[in-house]
Design a protein around this motif. Structure first.
Motif, PDB file in Angstrom:
ATOM      1  N   SER A  51       0.784  -1.279  -0.050  1.00 17.33           N
ATOM      2  CA  SER A  51       0.188   0.097  -0.160  1.00 17.33           C
ATOM      3  C   SER A  51       0.745   1.414   0.037  1.00 17.33           C
ATOM      4  O   SER A  51       0.383   2.346  -0.640  1.00 17.33           O
ATOM      5  CB  SER A  51      -0.883  -0.160   1.106  1.00 17.33           C
ATOM      6  N   SER A  52       2.141   1.149   0.335  1.00 20.41           N
ATOM      7  CA  SER A  52       2.881   2.374   0.433  1.00 20.41           C
ATOM      8  C   SER A  52       3.749   2.590  -0.775  1.00 20.41           C
ATOM      9  O   SER A  52       4.367   3.740  -0.935  1.00 20.41           O
ATOM     10  CB  SER A  52       4.030   2.007   1.591  1.00 20.41           C
ATOM     11  N   PHE A  53       3.646   1.728  -1.958  1.00 20.82           N
ATOM     12  CA  PHE A  53       4.422   1.840  -2.985  1.00 20.82           C
ATOM     13  C   PHE A  53       3.667   2.870  -3.744  1.00 20.82           C
ATOM     14  O   PHE A  53       2.490   2.631  -4.120  1.00 20.82           O
ATOM     15  CB  PHE A  53       4.466   0.450  -3.772  1.00 20.82           C
ATOM     16  N   THR A  54       4.687   3.691  -4.769  1.00 15.51           N
ATOM     17  CA  THR A  54       4.041   4.419  -5.660  1.00 15.51           C
ATOM     18  C   THR A  54       3.718   3.673  -7.061  1.00 15.51           C
ATOM     19  O   THR A  54       4.682   2.897  -7.546  1.00 15.51           O
ATOM     20  CB  THR A  54       5.408   5.576  -5.826  1.00 15.51           C
ATOM     21  N   THR A  55       2.691   3.972  -7.363  1.00 13.35           N
ATOM     22  CA  THR A  55       2.262   3.060  -8.393  1.00 13.35           C
ATOM     23  C   THR A  55       1.775   3.650  -9.473  1.00 13.35           C
ATOM     24  O   THR A  55       0.781   4.413  -9.325  1.00 13.35           O
ATOM     25  CB  THR A  55       1.181   1.809  -7.894  1.00 13.35           C
ATOM     26  N   PHE A  56       2.025   3.304 -10.846  1.00 14.72           N
ATOM     27  CA  PHE A  56       1.277   3.798 -11.990  1.00 14.72           C
ATOM     28  C   PHE A  56       1.069   2.789 -12.994  1.00 14.72           C
ATOM     29  O   PHE A  56       1.899   1.589 -12.925  1.00 14.72           O
ATOM     30  CB  PHE A  56       1.950   5.092 -12.627  1.00 14.72           C
ATOM     31  N   LEU A  57       0.019   2.956 -13.897  1.00 16.17           N
ATOM     32  CA  LEU A  57      -0.116   1.900 -14.976  1.00 16.17           C
ATOM     33  C   LEU A  57      -0.148   2.742 -16.302  1.00 16.17           C
ATOM     34  O   LEU A  57      -0.553   3.548 -16.639  1.00 16.17           O
ATOM     35  CB  LEU A  57      -1.448   1.439 -14.805  1.00 16.17           C
ATOM     36  N   TYR A  58       0.585   2.002 -17.306  1.00 11.36           N
ATOM     37  CA  TYR A  58       0.590   2.555 -18.854  1.00 11.36           C
ATOM     38  C   TYR A  58       0.340   1.782 -19.651  1.00 11.36           C
ATOM     39  O   TYR A  58       0.770   0.760 -20.002  1.00 11.36           O
ATOM     40  CB  TYR A  58       2.251   3.018 -18.947  1.00 11.36           C
ATOM     41  N   VAL A  59      -0.918   2.358 -20.423  1.00  9.67           N
ATOM     42  CA  VAL A  59      -1.446   1.348 -21.516  1.00  9.67           C
ATOM     43  C   VAL A  59      -0.885   1.414 -22.809  1.00  9.67           C
ATOM     44  O   VAL A  59      -0.771   2.445 -23.221  1.00  9.67           O
ATOM     45  CB  VAL A  59      -2.916   1.676 -21.473  1.00  9.67           C
ATOM     46  N   LEU A  60      -0.359   0.117 -23.213  1.00  8.11           N
ATOM     47  CA  LEU A  60       0.199   0.194 -24.463  1.00  8.11           C
ATOM     48  C   LEU A  60      -0.597  -0.061 -25.640  1.00  8.11           C
ATOM     49  O   LEU A  60      -0.803   0.184 -26.918  1.00  8.11           O
ATOM     50  CB  LEU A  60       1.328  -0.983 -24.635  1.00  8.11           C
ATOM     51  N   GLU A  61      -1.543  -1.001 -25.203  1.00  8.80           N
ATOM     52  CA  GLU A  61      -2.548  -1.326 -26.386  1.00  8.80           C
ATOM     53  C   GLU A  61      -4.138  -1.379 -25.764  1.00  8.80           C
ATOM     54  O   GLU A  61      -4.080  -1.795 -24.487  1.00  8.80           O
ATOM     55  CB  GLU A  61      -2.560  -2.556 -26.968  1.00  8.80           C
ATOM     56  N   GLY A  62      -4.951  -1.134 -26.414  1.00  6.71           N
ATOM     57  CA  GLY A  62      -6.660  -1.315 -25.677  1.00  6.71           C
ATOM     58  C   GLY A  62      -6.597  -0.434 -24.631  1.00  6.71           C
ATOM     59  O   GLY A  62      -6.420   0.706 -24.686  1.00  6.71           O
ATOM     60  N   ASP A 103     -14.106   1.523  -8.910  1.00  7.00           N
ATOM     61  CA  ASP A 103     -14.881   2.333  -9.319  1.00  7.00           C
ATOM     62  C   ASP A 103     -14.790   2.497 -11.163  1.00  7.00           C
ATOM     63  O   ASP A 103     -15.428   3.220 -11.468  1.00  7.00           O
ATOM     64  CB  ASP A 103     -14.557   3.951  -8.829  1.00  7.00           C
ATOM     65  N   ASP A 104     -14.089   1.492 -11.349  1.00  8.63           N
ATOM     66  CA  ASP A 104     -13.817   1.259 -12.887  1.00  8.63           C
ATOM     67  C   ASP A 104     -13.253   2.355 -13.640  1.00  8.63           C
ATOM     68  O   ASP A 104     -13.966   2.636 -14.808  1.00  8.63           O
ATOM     69  CB  ASP A 104     -15.124   0.590 -13.461  1.00  8.63           C
ATOM     70  N   LYS A 105     -12.304   3.063 -13.260  1.00  7.84           N
ATOM     71  CA  LYS A 105     -12.119   4.264 -14.093  1.00  7.84           C
ATOM     72  C   LYS A 105     -11.183   3.664 -14.910  1.00  7.84           C
ATOM     73  O   LYS A 105     -10.458   2.758 -14.781  1.00  7.84           O
ATOM     74  CB  LYS A 105     -11.113   5.423 -13.226  1.00  7.84           C
ATOM     75  N   ILE A 106     -11.451   4.273 -16.315  1.00  7.61           N
ATOM     76  CA  ILE A 106     -10.869   3.892 -17.690  1.00  7.61           C
ATOM     77  C   ILE A 106      -9.397   4.405 -18.004  1.00  7.61           C
ATOM     78  O   ILE A 106      -9.524   5.894 -17.656  1.00  7.61           O
ATOM     79  CB  ILE A 106     -11.983   3.956 -18.745  1.00  7.61           C
ATOM     80  N   ILE A 107      -8.640   3.630 -18.184  1.00  4.65           N
ATOM     81  CA  ILE A 107      -7.303   4.186 -18.827  1.00  4.65           C
ATOM     82  C   ILE A 107      -7.094   3.454 -20.124  1.00  4.65           C
ATOM     83  O   ILE A 107      -7.431   2.405 -20.403  1.00  4.65           O
ATOM     84  CB  ILE A 107      -6.142   3.786 -17.920  1.00  4.65           C
ATOM     85  N   SER A 108      -6.838   4.564 -21.207  1.00  4.33           N
ATOM     86  CA  SER A 108      -6.870   4.111 -22.671  1.00  4.33           C
ATOM     87  C   SER A 108      -5.376   4.119 -22.979  1.00  4.33           C
ATOM     88  O   SER A 108      -4.706   4.444 -22.528  1.00  4.33           O
ATOM     89  CB  SER A 108      -7.566   4.990 -23.564  1.00  4.33           C
ATOM     90  N   GLN A 109      -5.281   3.657 -24.418  1.00  4.76           N
ATOM     91  CA  GLN A 109      -3.989   3.534 -24.893  1.00  4.76           C
ATOM     92  C   GLN A 109      -3.376   4.834 -24.932  1.00  4.76           C
ATOM     93  O   GLN A 109      -3.928   5.677 -25.168  1.00  4.76           O
ATOM     94  CB  GLN A 109      -4.053   3.087 -26.516  1.00  4.76           C
ATOM     95  N   ASN A 110      -1.727   4.731 -24.396  1.00  7.23           N
ATOM     96  CA  ASN A 110      -1.109   5.815 -24.362  1.00  7.23           C
ATOM     97  C   ASN A 110      -1.449   6.623 -23.239  1.00  7.23           C
ATOM     98  O   ASN A 110      -0.616   7.938 -23.178  1.00  7.23           O
ATOM     99  CB  ASN A 110      -0.990   6.543 -25.572  1.00  7.23           C
ATOM    100  N   GLN A 111      -2.164   6.175 -22.393  1.00  9.50           N
ATOM    101  CA  GLN A 111      -2.477   6.841 -21.253  1.00  9.50           C
ATOM    102  C   GLN A 111      -1.742   6.309 -19.950  1.00  9.50           C
ATOM    103  O   GLN A 111      -1.483   5.227 -19.882  1.00  9.50           O
ATOM    104  CB  GLN A 111      -3.907   7.119 -20.885  1.00  9.50           C
ATOM    105  N   VAL A 112      -1.370   7.116 -18.853  1.00  6.25           N
ATOM    106  CA  VAL A 112      -0.768   6.637 -17.619  1.00  6.25           C
ATOM    107  C   VAL A 112      -1.743   7.156 -16.596  1.00  6.25           C
ATOM    108  O   VAL A 112      -2.445   8.097 -16.355  1.00  6.25           O
ATOM    109  CB  VAL A 112       0.478   7.239 -17.478  1.00  6.25           C
ATOM    110  N   GLY A 113      -2.149   6.104 -15.603  1.00  8.42           N
ATOM    111  CA  GLY A 113      -2.816   6.350 -14.496  1.00  8.42           C
ATOM    112  C   GLY A 113      -2.238   6.088 -13.091  1.00  8.42           C
ATOM    113  O   GLY A 113      -1.355   4.983 -13.071  1.00  8.42           O
ATOM    114  N   TRP A 114      -2.225   6.890 -12.346  1.00  5.00           N
ATOM    115  CA  TRP A 114      -1.582   7.142 -10.886  1.00  5.00           C
ATOM    116  C   TRP A 114      -2.559   6.566  -9.913  1.00  5.00           C
ATOM    117  O   TRP A 114      -3.740   6.920  -9.953  1.00  5.00           O
ATOM    118  CB  TRP A 114      -1.065   8.257 -10.802  1.00  5.00           C
ATOM    119  N   LEU A 115      -2.112   5.628  -9.124  1.00  6.02           N
ATOM    120  CA  LEU A 115      -2.766   5.261  -7.956  1.00  6.02           C
ATOM    121  C   LEU A 115      -2.443   6.064  -6.638  1.00  6.02           C
ATOM    122  O   LEU A 115      -1.544   6.746  -6.520  1.00  6.02           O
ATOM    123  CB  LEU A 115      -2.565   3.637  -7.548  1.00  6.02           C
TER     124      LEU A 115
END
Length: 286
Positions: free
Chosen positions: A186-197, A204-216
């Motif tokens: 829970s203390s880790f800095t975390t992000f997701l980067y979408v390559l495809e799709g 809450d099902d927030k959407i991240i699309s291709q070439n977007q980055v989402g921070w937790l």
């Protein structure tokens, strides 16, 4: 009670012309202040479609951090440290090193290169290289879900690479509509980067699309937390980066990271005086 992680920021980094000239496009994935991205300093998504044999790139110095390079497509380098698609290389620049990246042929490639901070007491450690080829990457594959674990422990398996800063790096592919629930500290800095799709993240099902980055969101305790992930209508491929913040301010200038401006001045002086060895010196020494 297990903490449920959620997306708090979604960004769309724009492509820019890269420094390698024609055919080079670069996206600066991290577009937030270092106090929020700690220990992640820079992440570049480099795409190169080189159509001639004119050499580009060349030798350059680094010090005070690590580069974490994941080759998505193509090949680069030569000799024992040549990388092919799916390979990972971690270069600990530490006390200072000269690194040569010269591309002298036609090539199409995509490289994700991260600058990862080092703990303050390891800032000037001896440089080294770690290579992890695709055939040695731990993989979890089940029911439309495929996870390659390049660093750290994730999805019940552990990568063979060693880390100064605890780092989870996973390449995740999911078929349309597939969901998974994964644990991360829970203390880790975390992000997701979408390559495809596209991807839905969090309850809450927030959407991240291709070439977007989402921070937790991030917490101060060291307990486990859960992250729910669901693939969009066409499936998804994305990278998950998660690491332990270091909590120390840094000074960044050019190819160097330090704890003070004096560090930066010293590093430039050492480089100009030829006191930094090529990374091959350290790989032979090890």
């Amino acid at each position: 009670m297990t903490t449920k992680r959620k997306l708090i920021n979604v960004q769309t980094p724009q492509p820019r012309p890269g420094f390698l000239g024609a055919g080079h496009t670069a996206r600066a994935v991290i577009q937030t202040d270092y106090t929020q991205s700690d220990p992640f300093i820079v992440l570049m998504d480099d795409m190169l479609d080189k159509k001639d044999e004119v050499p580009v790139g060349g030798p350059h110095p680094h010090a005070g951090f690590e580069t974490v390079s994941l080759l998505i497509e193509g090949e680069m380098g030569d000799g024992a440290h040549k990388m092919k698609a799916g390979d990972l290389q971690i270069m600990t620049a530490g006390s200072g090193v000269v690194h040569t990246e010269t591309i002298d042929k036609k090539v199409k490639m995509r490289l994700m290169q991260l600058w990862l901070n080092l703990p303050k007491d390891k800032r000037w450690t001896m440089p080294k290289l770690q290579d992890l080829s695709l055939k040695d990457v731990p993989i979890v594959s089940e029911n439309g879900l495929n996870i390659k674990i390049y660093s750290g422990s994730f999805a019940g398996v552990t990568s063979p690479v060693s880390n100064y800063v605890p780092l989870i790096l996973a390449d995740i592919q999911m078929q349309a509509g597939i969901s998974t629930l994964q644990n991360i500290p829970s203390s880790f800095t975390t992000f997701l980067y979408v390559l495809e799709g596209s991807l839905k993240a969090g309850d809450d099902d927030k959407i991240i699309s291709q070439n977007q980055v989402g921070w937790l969101d991030r917490y101060t305790d060291n307990t486990s937390s859960e992250l729910r992930l669901t693939a969009g209508d066409t499936g998804v491929r994305f990278l998950l980066y998660s690491a332990q913040p270091q909590g120390n301010p840094i000074v960044s200038h050019g190819p160097f990271i330090g704890d003070s401006q004096e560090d930066i001045s010293r590093l430039y002086s050492e480089y100009r005086q030829g006191k930094m060895n090529d990374i091959s010196f350290f790989t032979k020494a090890n």
